[in-house]
Scaffold this active site. Structure first.
Site, PDB file in Angstrom:
ATOM      1  N   TYR A 125       0.872  -1.176   0.000  1.00  0.00           N
ATOM      2  CA  TYR A 125       0.000   0.000   0.000  1.00  0.00           C
ATOM      3  C   TYR A 125       0.905   1.221   0.000  1.00  0.00           C
ATOM      4  O   TYR A 125       1.818   1.326   0.821  1.00  0.00           O
ATOM      5  CB  TYR A 125      -0.872  -0.018   1.258  1.00  0.00           C
ATOM      6  N   GLU A 213      -3.769   7.279  -3.890  1.00  0.00           N
ATOM      7  CA  GLU A 213      -3.653   6.030  -3.132  1.00  0.00           C
ATOM      8  C   GLU A 213      -3.477   4.852  -4.086  1.00  0.00           C
ATOM      9  O   GLU A 213      -4.292   4.669  -4.984  1.00  0.00           O
ATOM     10  CB  GLU A 213      -4.922   5.827  -2.295  1.00  0.00           C
TER      11      GLU A 213
END
Ligand code: GDP
Ligand code: MN
Length: 404
Positions: A125, A213
């Site tokens: 991530y 993101e």
């Protein structure tokens, strides 16, 4: 403003971020040909078929009435077309869409980057966003990629790496490397991830995003790092210098009432409750929504008509509130400062005249400049209006009308 995964990836690529390549299509008829083209361009065998909606969790979502989900593998161009057919024109429900789901109008056909038979799959991530508490940008990263990051933040907050960026200095190269190192990478993968983070940060700054993101950022078995997904939130206040980005807006993803309101320059956010509210000033609007909740109601919307509202804007706002079928009562709460109460009253009465029949009760609280004139105008209009002087009283009236 949110944009689609495929749009985000195109932007990131311009800043040197390595991406999982793909071709977007809007009809199942185009899938076979596009898949063949993708095979030629990338050498991929399988084709990942990805629903393009403004919501995450697609991989674990379901297409209403089927067993299909929002991210599927096509083993041939024909198989990809079959899967795209299940998505296009249908509604996908994920944990982020709410139960009504979102209609899929486009699918992204992407190269398969998860090599078959690989034992170690590495999903990371990586995100850049604004830390409002620290007044600077922050890079967030985690080895727990592919998972819901909110869940990770709750169950295992130590698994999230944070690196804050000094606004005067910008991202320093050592910081990108520090994050990559903390992710446990070595050798070529460490270099690739460092480069990935630097490019991602450059993109974030360059497009004036408020959030970028990547979940997952994927490490291939030959140690390259690719953006497999992208979620980008653009700051619409910067659109004056990014006409090209403003054009990425997909109005079909937005609530139709919000689109209409934005055309009139109204600050309107659609909510799920039953009490419509029209207020001047964002702070007063928030306080009004709190009062509605305390009185046992649920606000149907946030609407700030602004300090300089004219009778016309008030009319537009009133019409938008009435178009929401959930609205069972309307609370108008105006503090006349720059905007005069008589103007607001005229707007309400005009809207009423033009719309004709209005069934829902209207609770009006006008205070401040020309409040009395405003009250007279409304009284003389024949509208089904209940007046209130203090905010608490207005909320109580709302409670009463909801009970009836
Ligand atoms: P999201 O579920 O909306 O976040 O969509 P993502 O783009 O993150 O994809 C969801 C999942 O699909 C990933 O976590 C992977 O497990 C899978 N996936 C995505 N790309 C590929 C790929 O190239 N090959 C394979 N085999 N799986 C993929
Ligand atoms: Mn994802």
């Amino acid at each position: 403003m949110n944009i689609h995964e495929y749009q985000g990836k195109e932007l990131l690529k311009k800043y040197g971020v390595a991406i999982q390549e793909g071709i977007v299509v809007d009809s199942a008829d185009k899938v076979v040909e596009a898949s063949k083209e993708l095979r030629e361009q990338t050498g991929t065998d399988w084709i990942v078929v990805k629903a393009q909606i403004h919501a995450g969790g697609r991989g674990k979502g379901t297409v209403v009435g089927t067993d299909y989900n929002g991210v599927m593998l096509g083993k041939s161009p024909e198989d990809a077309a079959e899967k795209a057919k299940q998505l296009l024109g249908n509604v996908l429900v994920t944990h982020q869409t709410g139960e009504e789901g979102k209609k899929v109008n486009k699918v992204l056909l992407a190269q398969d980057v998860y090599y078959k038979g690989e034992s170690e799959i590495k999903e990371f991530y990586v995100a850049v966003l604004l830390d409002r508490d620290k007044n600077c940008n922050v890079i967030m990263a985690s080895r727990e990629g592919g998972m819901d990051i909110e869940e990770v933040a709750e169950s295992n907050p130590d698994a999230i790496i944070k690196e804050w960026i000094d606004p005067k200095l910008g991202l320093q190269p050592f910081q990108a490397q520090k994050v990559a190192f903390a992710l446990g990478l070595k050798g070529k993968a460490l270099k690739e991830m460092t480069k990935f983070i630097k490019s991602l940060y450059a993109a974030y700054i360059g497009i004036d995003a408020s959030q970028v993101e990547i979940n997952p950022a994927f490490k291939t078995s030959d140690d390259r790092v690719l953006a497999v997904d992208s979620k980008i939130d653009l700051d619409d206040n910067a659109f004056y210098r990014h006409k090209d980005l403003a054009a990425l807006r997909d109005e079909s993803e937005e609530s139709p009432l919000e689109v209409e309101a934005s055309q009139f320059g109204l600050n309107y956010v659609k909510l799920d409750g039953n009490v419509g509210c029209m207020v001047n000033g964002a702070g007063l609007a928030m306080a009004t929504m709190d009062m509605i909740k305390l009185a046992g109601g649920e606000p149907a919307n946030f609407l700030d008509v602004g300090g300089g509202a004219s009778a016309e804007t008030v009319e537009k706002g009133f019409r938008i509130i009435l178009k929401d079928p959930n609205v069972k009562a309307i609370l108008i709460n105006i503090f006349g400062g720059i905007v005069r109460c008589d103007r607001v009253a005229n707007g309400v009465v005009e809207a009423y005249k033009n719309i004709g029949k209005i069934d829902v009760p209207i609770i009006v609280r006008l205070q401040g400049t020309n409040a009395e004139e405003g009250a007279e105008i409304i009284k003389g209009s024949g509208l089904n209006v209940i007046s209130a002087t203090v905010l608490k009283e207005a909320a109580d009236r709302v409670k009463e009308v909801l009970a009836n």
